[in-house]
Structures are given as structure tokens and as C-alpha cells.
Design a protein around this motif. Structure first.
Motif, PDB file in Angstrom:
ATOM      1  N   GLU A  77       0.822  -1.214   0.000  1.00 59.26           N
ATOM      2  CA  GLU A  77       0.000   0.000   0.000  1.00 59.26           C
ATOM      3  C   GLU A  77       0.858   1.267   0.000  1.00 59.26           C
ATOM      4  N   PRO A  78       1.695   1.431  -1.016  1.00 61.79           N
ATOM      5  CA  PRO A  78       2.588   2.599  -1.054  1.00 61.79           C
ATOM      6  C   PRO A  78       1.876   3.860  -1.528  1.00 61.79           C
ATOM      7  N   GLN A  79       2.501   4.985  -1.210  1.00 61.62           N
ATOM      8  CA  GLN A  79       2.041   6.261  -1.767  1.00 61.62           C
ATOM      9  C   GLN A  79       2.647   6.503  -3.149  1.00 61.62           C
ATOM     10  N   ILE A  80       3.862   5.990  -3.347  1.00 67.71           N
ATOM     11  CA  ILE A  80       4.596   6.169  -4.602  1.00 67.71           C
ATOM     12  C   ILE A  80       5.076   4.811  -5.093  1.00 67.71           C
ATOM     13  N   VAL A  81       4.875   4.537  -6.393  1.00 63.72           N
ATOM     14  CA  VAL A  81       5.491   3.382  -7.056  1.00 63.72           C
ATOM     15  C   VAL A  81       6.392   3.917  -8.165  1.00 63.72           C
ATOM     16  N   LEU A  91       5.979  -3.384 -17.148  1.00 61.33           N
ATOM     17  CA  LEU A  91       5.246  -4.183 -16.166  1.00 61.33           C
ATOM     18  C   LEU A  91       4.250  -3.318 -15.391  1.00 61.33           C
ATOM     19  N   LEU A  92       4.702  -2.141 -14.983  1.00 58.91           N
ATOM     20  CA  LEU A  92       3.825  -1.226 -14.250  1.00 58.91           C
ATOM     21  C   LEU A  92       2.650  -0.790 -15.118  1.00 58.91           C
ATOM     22  N   GLN A  93       2.923  -0.541 -16.397  1.00 61.22           N
ATOM     23  CA  GLN A  93       1.860  -0.151 -17.323  1.00 61.22           C
ATOM     24  C   GLN A  93       0.772  -1.232 -17.399  1.00 61.22           C
ATOM     25  N   LYS A  94       1.190  -2.487 -17.418  1.00 62.18           N
ATOM     26  CA  LYS A  94       0.235  -3.603 -17.550  1.00 62.18           C
ATOM     27  C   LYS A  94      -0.608  -3.784 -16.290  1.00 62.18           C
ATOM     28  N   ILE A  95      -0.018  -3.545 -15.120  1.00 62.57           N
ATOM     29  CA  ILE A  95      -0.749  -3.824 -13.879  1.00 62.57           C
ATOM     30  C   ILE A  95      -1.398  -2.585 -13.265  1.00 62.57           C
ATOM     31  N   ARG A  96      -1.144  -1.405 -13.839  1.00 60.33           N
ATOM     32  CA  ARG A  96      -1.628  -0.154 -13.228  1.00 60.33           C
ATOM     33  C   ARG A  96      -3.126  -0.177 -12.928  1.00 60.33           C
ATOM     34  N   PRO A  97      -3.979  -0.722 -13.809  1.00 58.14           N
ATOM     35  CA  PRO A  97      -5.428  -0.714 -13.495  1.00 58.14           C
ATOM     36  C   PRO A  97      -5.797  -1.553 -12.278  1.00 58.14           C
ATOM     37  N   PHE A  98      -4.895  -2.435 -11.844  1.00 52.39           N
ATOM     38  CA  PHE A  98      -5.201  -3.338 -10.738  1.00 52.39           C
ATOM     39  C   PHE A  98      -4.556  -2.901  -9.420  1.00 52.39           C
ATOM     40  N   LEU A  99      -3.919  -1.733  -9.431  1.00 52.58           N
ATOM     41  CA  LEU A  99      -3.281  -1.227  -8.218  1.00 52.58           C
ATOM     42  C   LEU A  99      -4.217  -0.305  -7.461  1.00 52.58           C
ATOM     43  N   ALA A 100      -4.105  -0.335  -6.158  1.00 54.90           N
ATOM     44  CA  ALA A 100      -4.850   0.606  -5.328  1.00 54.90           C
ATOM     45  C   ALA A 100      -4.322   2.021  -5.580  1.00 54.90           C
ATOM     46  N   ASP A 101      -4.987   3.003  -5.002  1.00 59.61           N
ATOM     47  CA  ASP A 101      -4.644   4.406  -5.255  1.00 59.61           C
ATOM     48  C   ASP A 101      -3.187   4.690  -4.893  1.00 59.61           C
ATOM     49  N   THR A 102      -2.412   5.129  -5.870  1.00 58.92           N
ATOM     50  CA  THR A 102      -0.996   5.444  -5.666  1.00 58.92           C
ATOM     51  C   THR A 102      -0.519   6.335  -6.799  1.00 58.92           C
ATOM     52  N   LYS A 103       0.510   7.109  -6.544  1.00 61.79           N
ATOM     53  CA  LYS A 103       1.147   7.899  -7.586  1.00 61.79           C
ATOM     54  C   LYS A 103       2.275   7.070  -8.211  1.00 61.79           C
TER      55      LYS A 103
END
Length: 344
Positions: A77-81, A91-103
Motif C-alpha cells: 500500500e505505497p504512496q509512490i510506485v 510491467l507497471l503499465q500492464k498492472i496499473r489498473p489493478f493497483l490501489a490508489d498510488t502515484k
């Protein structure tokens, strides 16, 4: 601040990896920092850093890797990834829709034609001005690579180190000036160009590094009858100490993002000659630069650097490097960017 850094390489340690090690360790001094990386990098981080091992040797399309990465980030549950370089950004682009709220932040470390994956970042860091091409201005942020200052060797230590190398290569004429190149012996570094440029320069050349082209380059040295002036030192853990012995440090690459060798050379008060690669062209004076692939131009640049008057041209750069190209400065600018995103 709770931060996740993603390093998606697996095995080697080059500029990208060293940048990430330094940044993560420094950020951990005043933040909760998690690093998701291959297990082989576990010992590169201090005890404050929370390490999460994933097998990034797998494809960026590997469903299990994508699922594990998503689960790991959501559990933290980070504030920044923050994704370092191309694979991590994809990898981040592919999973971004499945991440909780983060910058999200991505960093471009090298020349890429397709930069679409980096745009998943709410901010996109480029390690040189040239790498911002194709990135929207409102997202782009230039933050130069930095290194920790290397302790300066005293005269006795330098002589001892130089003597130890000369013992390994008794055929070298040690009275000549010394040109040093540090880098992987791979096509992108174009060491063959440097050897060609050194053909008619009255100086020794030490090549520090190893790679798949070593045998080819050693054959080139024999063909050019330079065996009495060129030494292949292979991989050396004391490469930054060796750099302090140089009269001139040379880069002959076809591509770079922002080479740490340049940072280390300038911090060690060493003049340079280089091809016109990214990052370098933003720092070195024009007379010490050659067009990419131009052996004659590189020869002229090296000769200019070997001239004692080059010290006058480089003095302002030495001072600037010690101020701007440090891990502390790099980390401060990155931290400020994170804080700016969280305020938005």
C-alpha cells in the motif's frame, strides 16, 4: 512516505542498477522504502530497505510475474510506485489498473524509440535532457545521475596501484601518458572505435571491463600492433581507484543515457574525451567531443584532452560535478518530485 521501487533486471550490475541501489539506500534514510527486485540484488541494500524478491528473469508478459508484482505492491500500500527503466515501466503499465490508489513515477535511463510505457508515470524522470524527447512537458523531469564521492588516493597508494598493473603487463612502456576506458566490452560501447582512434596517439590505453567482444578486441590490438600500449584489465572491483591514475578518461559509446563513468571522472578531476552521446553532450566542451562512430574525430578529442591546457576548460565542470552529480542531490530532487505529486 511509503515508496516502492521496481528494478526489473536480473543479474548484471551496470549504471541502471547502481543508480537504483544508491537512490533506494539514500531514500531509506527518511522514508519507508521497499524494493522489488531479483534475489541476486538482495545484498546491495542497507538494513533499512525492505527487500521483496521476484524472478524478473521471466518475460514481461509472464502472467504469474504480473500477478505476483500486483499482489506485492497492493500488500505494501505505497504512496509512490517508481519503476526504473523500460521493463519495469512496461510491467507497471500492464498492472496499473489493478493497483490501489498510488502515484506512479518512471525513469528513462537510455535511448528508446518507443517511450509509451513510460507514460504510465504521473511523472517521468529522464537522466539527461535528450531523453525527454517524446515525453509531455508536464510530465518530464530531468534528474541527473549521481554517485558517492570516491576517496582520493594519496601518491603512495597511486604508485602502488599503478605498479601492480604494470607487473601484469611488463611489455607496456610506462613512461607514456595514460588513457583509461571503463565499460562493458559489448557492441554499444564501441571499444573498437577507441582502439582505432589510439593508433597514432602516443599514450597507453587501459581498458577496464569484460564482455563478449574481448577476444575480437584483443585481436584488433594485435593487428594494429598496439600490444605494447594497450592492456585489457578485465572486470575490476577497484575501477574507480584505477580511474584516478588516468591522464584522460574516454567514452567511445554509440549510445548512453547519462554515463556514470563521466560522473566518476569529473568528480575525480579527470579530463575526458567522448563521442556525442546523451548526457555527455550536456556537459563536455565541444572540442572534447566526436561524432558517434568517427575514429578521427575521437582521436582529435583525445589529443585535445591530453593537452595540459584542457585542465582550464574542465575546472568549472569538476566543481559543478561535485555539487550537482551526487547521490545526495539526485535523491533530494527525486524526493521533491514525490512530494510534489502527493500534493497535486
Amino acid at each position: 512516505m511509503k515508496i516502492v521501487q521496481i528494478l526489473a533486471t536480473s543479474g548484471g550490475v551496470g549504471g541502471l542498477e547502481q543508480h537504483t541501489f544508491n537512490l533506494v539506500n539514500e531514500l531509506s534514510l527518511c522514508n519507508e522504502v521497499h524494493i522489488i527486485a531479483h534475489a541476486c540484488y538482495a545484498n546491495q541494500f542497507n538494513s533499512r530497505v525492505i527487500f521483496h524478491a521476484l524472478d524478473f528473469a521471466r518475460s514481461r508478459w509472464n502472467i504469474l510475474l504480473l500477478w505476483q508484482l500486483t499482489q506485492c505492491i497492493n500488500k505494501i500500500e505505497p504512496q509512490i510506485v517508481h519503476a526504473q527503466a523500460g521493463k519495469a515501466s512496461e510491467l507497471l503499465q500492464k498492472i496499473r489498473p489493478f493497483l490501489a490508489d498510488t502515484k506512479t513515477v518512471t525513469t528513462i535511463h537510455g535511448t528508446k524509440k518507443n517511450k509509451s510505457a513510460y507514460l504510465v508515470g504521473d511523472a517521468v524522470i529522464a537522466v539527461s535532457q535528450a531523453l525527454t524527447t517524446g515525453i509531455p512537458k508536464e510530465k518530464a523531469q530531468v534528474i541527473y545521475n549521481g554517485v558517492y564521492p570516491q576517496p582520493i588516493l594519496n601518491t603512495q597508494a597511486k604508485e602502488k596501484l599503478k605498479y601492480s598493473i604494470e607487473q601484469l603487463f611488463p611489455n607496456l612502456n610506462t613512461s607514456k601518458k595514460l588513457v583509461i576506458c571503463i565499460g562493458r566490452l559489448e557492441p554499444v560501447k564501441n571499444i573498437a572505435l577507441l582502439i582505432q582512434a589510439m593508433q597514432h596517439i602516443d599514450a597507453n590505453l587501459w581498458i577496464v571491463g569484460d564482455g563478449s567482444l574481448r577476444q575480437n578486441l584483443e585481436n584488433q590490438v594485435k593487428q594494429q600492433k598496439l600490444h605494447h600500449r594497450v592492456a585489457f584489465l578485465g572486470f575490476r572491483s577497484d575501477a574507480r581507484d584505477l580511474l584516478q591514475l588516468a591522464d584522460v578518461v574516454v567514452l567511445s559509446s554509440d549510445r548512453e543515457g547519462f554515463p556514470l563513468v563521466m560522473v566518476e571522472a569529473l568528480q575525480a578531476d579527470k579530463v575526458m574525451a567522448s563521442t556525442q552521446v546523451n548526457g555527455v553532450i550536456e556537459w563536455l566542451p565541444e572540442s572534447y567531443l566526436a561524432k558517434i562512430g568517427d575514429a578521427q574525430g575521437l582521436k582529435a578529442a583525445i589529443e585535445n584532452a591530453l593537452n595540459p591546457s584542457s585542465q582550464l576548460d574542465f575546472q568549472p565542470l569538476f566543481h559543478r560535478a561535485k555539487t550537482e552529480l551526487t547521490v545526495a542531490a539526485m535523491t533530494q530532487h527525486t524526493q521533491q518530485l514525490y512530494e510534489q505529486l502527493l500534493r497535486a
